[in-house]
Design a protein around this motif. Sequence first.
Motif, PDB file in Angstrom:
ATOM      1  N   ARG A  81       0.828  -1.202   0.000  1.00  0.00           N
ATOM      2  CA  ARG A  81       0.000   0.000   0.000  1.00  0.00           C
ATOM      3  C   ARG A  81       0.872   1.266   0.000  1.00  0.00           C
ATOM      4  O   ARG A  81       0.559   2.227  -0.696  1.00  0.00           O
ATOM      5  N   TRP A  82       1.949   1.254   0.782  1.00  0.00           N
ATOM      6  CA  TRP A  82       2.860   2.407   0.775  1.00  0.00           C
ATOM      7  C   TRP A  82       3.520   2.562  -0.598  1.00  0.00           C
ATOM      8  O   TRP A  82       3.691   3.676  -1.083  1.00  0.00           O
ATOM      9  N   MET A  83       3.879   1.451  -1.233  1.00  0.00           N
ATOM     10  CA  MET A  83       4.506   1.540  -2.556  1.00  0.00           C
ATOM     11  C   MET A  83       3.515   2.026  -3.616  1.00  0.00           C
ATOM     12  O   MET A  83       3.919   2.591  -4.635  1.00  0.00           O
ATOM     13  N   ASN A  84       2.224   1.832  -3.405  1.00  0.00           N
ATOM     14  CA  ASN A  84       1.200   2.303  -4.341  1.00  0.00           C
ATOM     15  C   ASN A  84       0.761   3.737  -4.062  1.00  0.00           C
ATOM     16  O   ASN A  84      -0.069   4.278  -4.787  1.00  0.00           O
ATOM     17  N   SER A  85       1.296   4.336  -3.032  1.00  0.00           N
ATOM     18  CA  SER A  85       1.011   5.736  -2.696  1.00  0.00           C
ATOM     19  C   SER A  85       2.258   6.554  -3.044  1.00  0.00           C
ATOM     20  O   SER A  85       3.321   6.323  -2.463  1.00  0.00           O
ATOM     21  N   PRO A  86       2.155   7.490  -3.982  1.00  0.00           N
ATOM     22  CA  PRO A  86       3.359   8.221  -4.415  1.00  0.00           C
ATOM     23  C   PRO A  86       4.160   8.870  -3.282  1.00  0.00           C
ATOM     24  O   PRO A  86       5.388   8.799  -3.285  1.00  0.00           O
ATOM     25  N   THR A  87       3.496   9.479  -2.318  1.00  0.00           N
ATOM     26  CA  THR A  87       4.242  10.154  -1.248  1.00  0.00           C
ATOM     27  C   THR A  87       4.880   9.167  -0.280  1.00  0.00           C
ATOM     28  O   THR A  87       5.996   9.400   0.199  1.00  0.00           O
ATOM     29  N   HIS A  88       4.208   8.058   0.002  1.00  0.00           N
ATOM     30  CA  HIS A  88       4.793   7.041   0.866  1.00  0.00           C
ATOM     31  C   HIS A  88       5.969   6.356   0.162  1.00  0.00           C
ATOM     32  O   HIS A  88       7.009   6.098   0.765  1.00  0.00           O
ATOM     33  N   LYS A  89       5.782   6.080  -1.133  1.00  0.00           N
ATOM     34  CA  LYS A  89       6.851   5.453  -1.914  1.00  0.00           C
ATOM     35  C   LYS A  89       8.080   6.356  -1.938  1.00  0.00           C
ATOM     36  O   LYS A  89       9.207   5.868  -1.822  1.00  0.00           O
ATOM     37  N   GLU A  90       7.860   7.663  -2.074  1.00  0.00           N
ATOM     38  CA  GLU A  90       8.993   8.593  -2.114  1.00  0.00           C
ATOM     39  C   GLU A  90       9.828   8.487  -0.850  1.00  0.00           C
ATOM     40  O   GLU A  90      11.059   8.546  -0.908  1.00  0.00           O
ATOM     41  N   ASN A  91       9.195   8.335   0.303  1.00  0.00           N
ATOM     42  CA  ASN A  91       9.959   8.148   1.542  1.00  0.00           C
ATOM     43  C   ASN A  91      10.770   6.859   1.491  1.00  0.00           C
ATOM     44  O   ASN A  91      11.925   6.822   1.907  1.00  0.00           O
ATOM     45  N   ILE A  92      10.172   5.794   0.981  1.00  0.00           N
ATOM     46  CA  ILE A  92      10.836   4.492   0.943  1.00  0.00           C
ATOM     47  C   ILE A  92      12.055   4.517   0.027  1.00  0.00           C
ATOM     48  O   ILE A  92      13.106   3.956   0.362  1.00  0.00           O
ATOM     49  N   ILE A  93      11.951   5.181  -1.119  1.00  0.00           N
ATOM     50  CA  ILE A  93      13.037   5.128  -2.109  1.00  0.00           C
ATOM     51  C   ILE A  93      13.866   6.413  -2.149  1.00  0.00           C
ATOM     52  O   ILE A  93      14.701   6.578  -3.047  1.00  0.00           O
ATOM     53  N   ASN A  94      13.697   7.284  -1.188  1.00  0.00           N
ATOM     54  CA  ASN A  94      14.437   8.543  -1.171  1.00  0.00           C
ATOM     55  C   ASN A  94      15.915   8.265  -0.905  1.00  0.00           C
ATOM     56  O   ASN A  94      16.277   7.702   0.127  1.00  0.00           O
ATOM     57  N   SER A  95      16.764   8.665  -1.839  1.00  0.00           N
ATOM     58  CA  SER A  95      18.192   8.376  -1.717  1.00  0.00           C
ATOM     59  C   SER A  95      18.874   9.187  -0.619  1.00  0.00           C
ATOM     60  O   SER A  95      19.986   8.853  -0.206  1.00  0.00           O
ATOM     61  N   PHE A  96      18.236  10.249  -0.134  1.00  0.00           N
ATOM     62  CA  PHE A  96      18.815  11.034   0.952  1.00  0.00           C
ATOM     63  C   PHE A  96      18.738  10.301   2.293  1.00  0.00           C
ATOM     64  O   PHE A  96      19.557  10.533   3.173  1.00  0.00           O
ATOM     65  N   PHE A  97      17.745   9.451   2.469  1.00  0.00           N
ATOM     66  CA  PHE A  97      17.557   8.787   3.752  1.00  0.00           C
ATOM     67  C   PHE A  97      18.555   7.660   3.943  1.00  0.00           C
ATOM     68  O   PHE A  97      18.829   6.888   3.025  1.00  0.00           O
ATOM     69  N   THR A  98      19.070   7.540   5.170  1.00  0.00           N
ATOM     70  CA  THR A  98      20.040   6.488   5.501  1.00  0.00           C
ATOM     71  C   THR A  98      19.587   5.636   6.686  1.00  0.00           C
ATOM     72  O   THR A  98      20.160   4.583   6.932  1.00  0.00           O
ATOM     73  N   GLU A  99      18.581   6.122   7.424  1.00  0.00           N
ATOM     74  CA  GLU A  99      18.144   5.406   8.628  1.00  0.00           C
ATOM     75  C   GLU A  99      16.621   5.305   8.656  1.00  0.00           C
ATOM     76  O   GLU A  99      15.915   6.108   8.032  1.00  0.00           O
ATOM     77  N   VAL A 100      16.141   4.341   9.405  1.00  0.00           N
ATOM     78  CA  VAL A 100      14.708   4.081   9.499  1.00  0.00           C
ATOM     79  C   VAL A 100      14.374   3.623  10.913  1.00  0.00           C
ATOM     80  O   VAL A 100      15.223   3.071  11.614  1.00  0.00           O
ATOM     81  N   GLY A 101      13.147   3.852  11.315  1.00  0.00           N
ATOM     82  CA  GLY A 101      12.620   3.322  12.569  1.00  0.00           C
ATOM     83  C   GLY A 101      11.132   3.102  12.406  1.00  0.00           C
ATOM     84  O   GLY A 101      10.435   3.935  11.814  1.00  0.00           O
ATOM     85  N   ILE A 102      10.643   1.977  12.907  1.00  0.00           N
ATOM     86  CA  ILE A 102       9.225   1.633  12.748  1.00  0.00           C
ATOM     87  C   ILE A 102       8.645   1.270  14.100  1.00  0.00           C
ATOM     88  O   ILE A 102       9.254   0.522  14.866  1.00  0.00           O
ATOM     89  N   GLY A 103       7.461   1.804  14.366  1.00  0.00           N
ATOM     90  CA  GLY A 103       6.724   1.487  15.581  1.00  0.00           C
ATOM     91  C   GLY A 103       5.343   0.974  15.236  1.00  0.00           C
ATOM     92  O   GLY A 103       4.682   1.515  14.349  1.00  0.00           O
ATOM     93  N   VAL A 104       4.914  -0.076  15.918  1.00  0.00           N
ATOM     94  CA  VAL A 104       3.617  -0.699  15.657  1.00  0.00           C
ATOM     95  C   VAL A 104       2.939  -0.975  16.986  1.00  0.00           C
ATOM     96  O   VAL A 104       3.573  -1.481  17.922  1.00  0.00           O
ATOM     97  N   ILE A 105       1.658  -0.649  17.058  1.00  0.00           N
ATOM     98  CA  ILE A 105       0.911  -0.911  18.290  1.00  0.00           C
ATOM     99  C   ILE A 105      -0.534  -1.254  17.945  1.00  0.00           C
ATOM    100  O   ILE A 105      -1.081  -0.770  16.957  1.00  0.00           O
ATOM    101  N   ASN A 106      -1.136  -2.118  18.748  1.00  0.00           N
ATOM    102  CA  ASN A 106      -2.551  -2.466  18.592  1.00  0.00           C
ATOM    103  C   ASN A 106      -3.417  -1.327  19.096  1.00  0.00           C
ATOM    104  O   ASN A 106      -3.055  -0.640  20.054  1.00  0.00           O
ATOM    105  N   GLY A 107      -4.556  -1.151  18.464  1.00  0.00           N
ATOM    106  CA  GLY A 107      -5.509  -0.138  18.895  1.00  0.00           C
ATOM    107  C   GLY A 107      -6.863  -0.382  18.255  1.00  0.00           C
ATOM    108  O   GLY A 107      -7.102  -1.445  17.664  1.00  0.00           O
ATOM    109  N   LYS A 108      -7.723   0.596  18.384  1.00  0.00           N
ATOM    110  CA  LYS A 108      -9.066   0.533  17.794  1.00  0.00           C
ATOM    111  C   LYS A 108      -9.191   1.643  16.762  1.00  0.00           C
ATOM    112  O   LYS A 108      -8.684   2.747  16.948  1.00  0.00           O
TER     113      LYS A 108
END
Length: 188
Positions: free
Chosen positions: A107-134
């Motif tokens: 879904r992120w790859m099919n969204s142009p702005t989300h994809k840009e974050n994923i493939i942005n050559s300027f970025f070198t680091e990443v962090g992901i947080g996931v939590i259950n909710g409603k």
Amino acid sequence: MKKILFLLTFFLIPLITFGSEFSPNVLIESINTEREAMGLRALVEDPRLSYAALSKAEELADIGYLVHSLAEQGTAWAVLENVGYTYLYAGENLGVGQVTEKEIFERWMNSPTHKENIINSFFTEVGIGVINGKFGGKDVLYIVSYFAKPKSEKITQGASDSKKIRILKNLISVLLAQIQVLEANASK
């Protein structure tokens, strides 16, 4: 002049199936596989970014919807500063739904702005947080991903003593949280 990549969009993910444990590491592997296929350097997970992402995900779950600026934590960028992460460039992806790592990645790859974050050559680091909710009365996952390029290796460079203390205390909290996660995973 601080260069900030403002890719502030969110993507509500249709509710699919809910159940299995979601692993940020699997999502990071998918991101890095895509980057490497495009000739880009793999992102390195930074515990401060992961802690910031988890903190943001928790607040999103508390309020029950997606938004980039939060009352408690402020902007996406203030969250990074609160954990002592100074950056040249930063981006944020948000997601909510009953999804697997593969589904959120697609879904992120099919969204142009989300994809840009994923493939942005300027970025070198990443962090992901996931939590259950409603969300809408249904059990869902809130997923936050920060992409960044650090400004400096010395996070306290030029800071006042009181700011250095705050940054280092936040960093210690981040490291302790990472240790707890590793210990919990090791005991499984």
